[in-house]
Motif scaffolding. Structure first.
Motif, PDB file in Angstrom:
ATOM      1  N   PHE A 149      50.568 -15.712 -20.631  1.00 34.96           N
ATOM      2  CA  PHE A 149      49.129 -16.755 -22.383  1.00 34.96           C
ATOM      3  C   PHE A 149      50.102 -16.494 -23.569  1.00 34.96           C
ATOM      4  CE2 PHE A 149      46.238 -15.439 -25.129  1.00 34.96           C
ATOM      5  CZ  PHE A 149      45.084 -16.597 -25.380  1.00 34.96           C
ATOM      6  N   VAL A 204      45.276 -17.897 -15.053  1.00 33.33           N
ATOM      7  CA  VAL A 204      46.131 -17.144 -15.904  1.00 33.33           C
ATOM      8  C   VAL A 204      46.846 -15.913 -15.800  1.00 33.33           C
ATOM      9  CG1 VAL A 204      46.448 -16.009 -18.786  1.00 33.33           C
ATOM     10  CG2 VAL A 204      44.727 -18.600 -17.835  1.00 33.33           C
ATOM     11  N   ALA A 229      42.496  -8.520 -18.956  1.00 31.61           N
ATOM     12  CA  ALA A 229      41.522  -9.973 -18.632  1.00 31.61           C
ATOM     13  C   ALA A 229      40.614 -10.364 -19.549  1.00 31.61           C
ATOM     14  CB  ALA A 229      41.455  -9.471 -17.442  1.00 31.61           C
ATOM     15  N   ILE A 281      40.277 -13.283 -22.199  1.00 34.11           N
ATOM     16  CA  ILE A 281      39.101 -14.360 -21.546  1.00 34.11           C
ATOM     17  C   ILE A 281      38.686 -14.981 -23.054  1.00 34.11           C
ATOM     18  CG2 ILE A 281      37.243 -14.431 -21.260  1.00 34.11           C
ATOM     19  CD1 ILE A 281      38.474 -12.658 -18.612  1.00 34.11           C
ATOM     20  N   LEU A 296      38.162 -18.946 -21.919  1.00 37.50           N
ATOM     21  CA  LEU A 296      38.821 -19.366 -20.575  1.00 37.50           C
ATOM     22  C   LEU A 296      37.158 -19.052 -19.918  1.00 37.50           C
ATOM     23  CD1 LEU A 296      42.346 -17.323 -20.198  1.00 37.50           C
ATOM     24  CD2 LEU A 296      41.953 -20.082 -21.141  1.00 37.50           C
ATOM     25  N   VAL A 309      41.551 -15.352 -13.798  1.00 28.82           N
ATOM     26  CA  VAL A 309      42.412 -14.585 -14.425  1.00 28.82           C
ATOM     27  C   VAL A 309      43.276 -13.441 -13.975  1.00 28.82           C
ATOM     28  CG1 VAL A 309      42.509 -13.700 -17.420  1.00 28.82           C
ATOM     29  CG2 VAL A 309      41.953 -15.417 -16.458  1.00 28.82           C
TER      30      VAL A 309
END
Length: 281
Positions: free
Chosen positions: A28, A64, A70, A74, A79, A95
């Motif tokens: 990321f 990702v 997480a 997101i 996401l 993720v």
């Protein structure tokens, strides 16, 4: 975008041919999102969502894989919305947060996470004293639930501050059976036994992938690079992409392709999508 060798160009061509069976793995920060002084202010590159949606039609899955929690990744990357669009294209988005300790998918919409590691709370209580002794009392301490990140980016001479902190934080972490992970002007302390390489292998095995592209930018991505290199030896089509910066060059010599930060990552993904479409005729 620069290939590092003729063999790297051949790996790219092989990946294009295998693309319907390929997982695309992406870090990321520094890869999908530009690095910023305040990590809470980071946002996914504004052009990332349409690029990922176009790529989704060509690949087995996208993942990702990040050191961030997480839920945070997101939110910062929108996401959830991206995952919905990818699902409509028939492709799953995963993720893996906190180096793989947390996981989420667009189809299940639920974060699966372990309990915080034993010793982390005590580490946190002792941390301020260690920071003062290292003349880094103003370092920003980010509590991530399963980990603690000590950021030096806001300090004068952040690179030197990180080097000064590495030994005492490593010693403190080891006293509490914790592991330390260096990054770009950050030292992260967490439970041992999980890293991005395990996350990469997990998603490859679960979707029965025939290939893997992984793009990352710093030392936290080293285990993922090593896992991809091992998968290459096992016969999978692979491509290692370094999202390069002046701050961190550790991955350059291991990469097949070196690109200029998140802009370069998206340029590569656009080219991959176009080359896949051209290969279909």
């Amino acid at each position: 975008m620069e290939f590092t060798s003729p063999e790297a160009q051949e790996r790219y061509a092989a990946l294009v041919r295998a693309l319907p069976q390929v997982v695309v793995g992406l870090d990321f920060d520094g890869t999908l999102s530009p690095i910023v002084e305040d990590p809470t202010a980071a946002r996914i590159h504004p052009e990332a969502a349409p690029v990922l949606r176009a790529l989704a039609a060509e690949v087995r899955a996208l993942a990702v894989v990040t050191g961030r929690p997480a839920r945070q990744a997101i939110a910062l990357g929108d996401l959830d919305e991206v995952g919905t669009a990818l699902r409509e294209a028939g492709t799953e988005l995963y993720v893996f947060g906190q180096y793989g300790n947390e996981r989420w998918s667009a189809s299940r919409r639920r974060i699966v996470s372990p309990q915080p590691p034993h010793g982390l709370a005590t580490f946190l209580r002792e941390l301020p004293g260690v920071l003062r002794e290292a003349d880094a009392a103003d370092a920003w301490v980010e509590e991530k639930g399963l980990a603690v990140a000590v950021h030096t980016r806001r300090l004068p001479e952040p690179g030197e501050a990180q080097r000064r902190l590495t030994a005492p934080l490593t010693a403190l972490a080891e006293r509490h059976d914790l592991a330390i992970e260096p990054g770009r002007h950050v030292l992260e302390v967490r439970a041992p036994g999980m890293h991005k390489g395990i996350a990469v292998r997990t998603v490859v095995e679960e979707v029965e992938a025939g290939g893997i592209l992984f793009a990352g930018d710093d030392l936290g991505d080293l285990e993922a690079f090593e896992a991809v290199a091992e998968l290459r030896e096992e016969g999978l089509a692979t491509l290692l992409v370094c999202s390069a910066s002046e701050e961190q060059v550790a991955l350059v010599e291991r990469a097949d392709v070196v690109v200029d930060g998140p802009d370069g990552v998206l340029e590569l993904l656009r080219r991959l999508t176009a080359d896949a479409a051209a290969a279909r005729g």
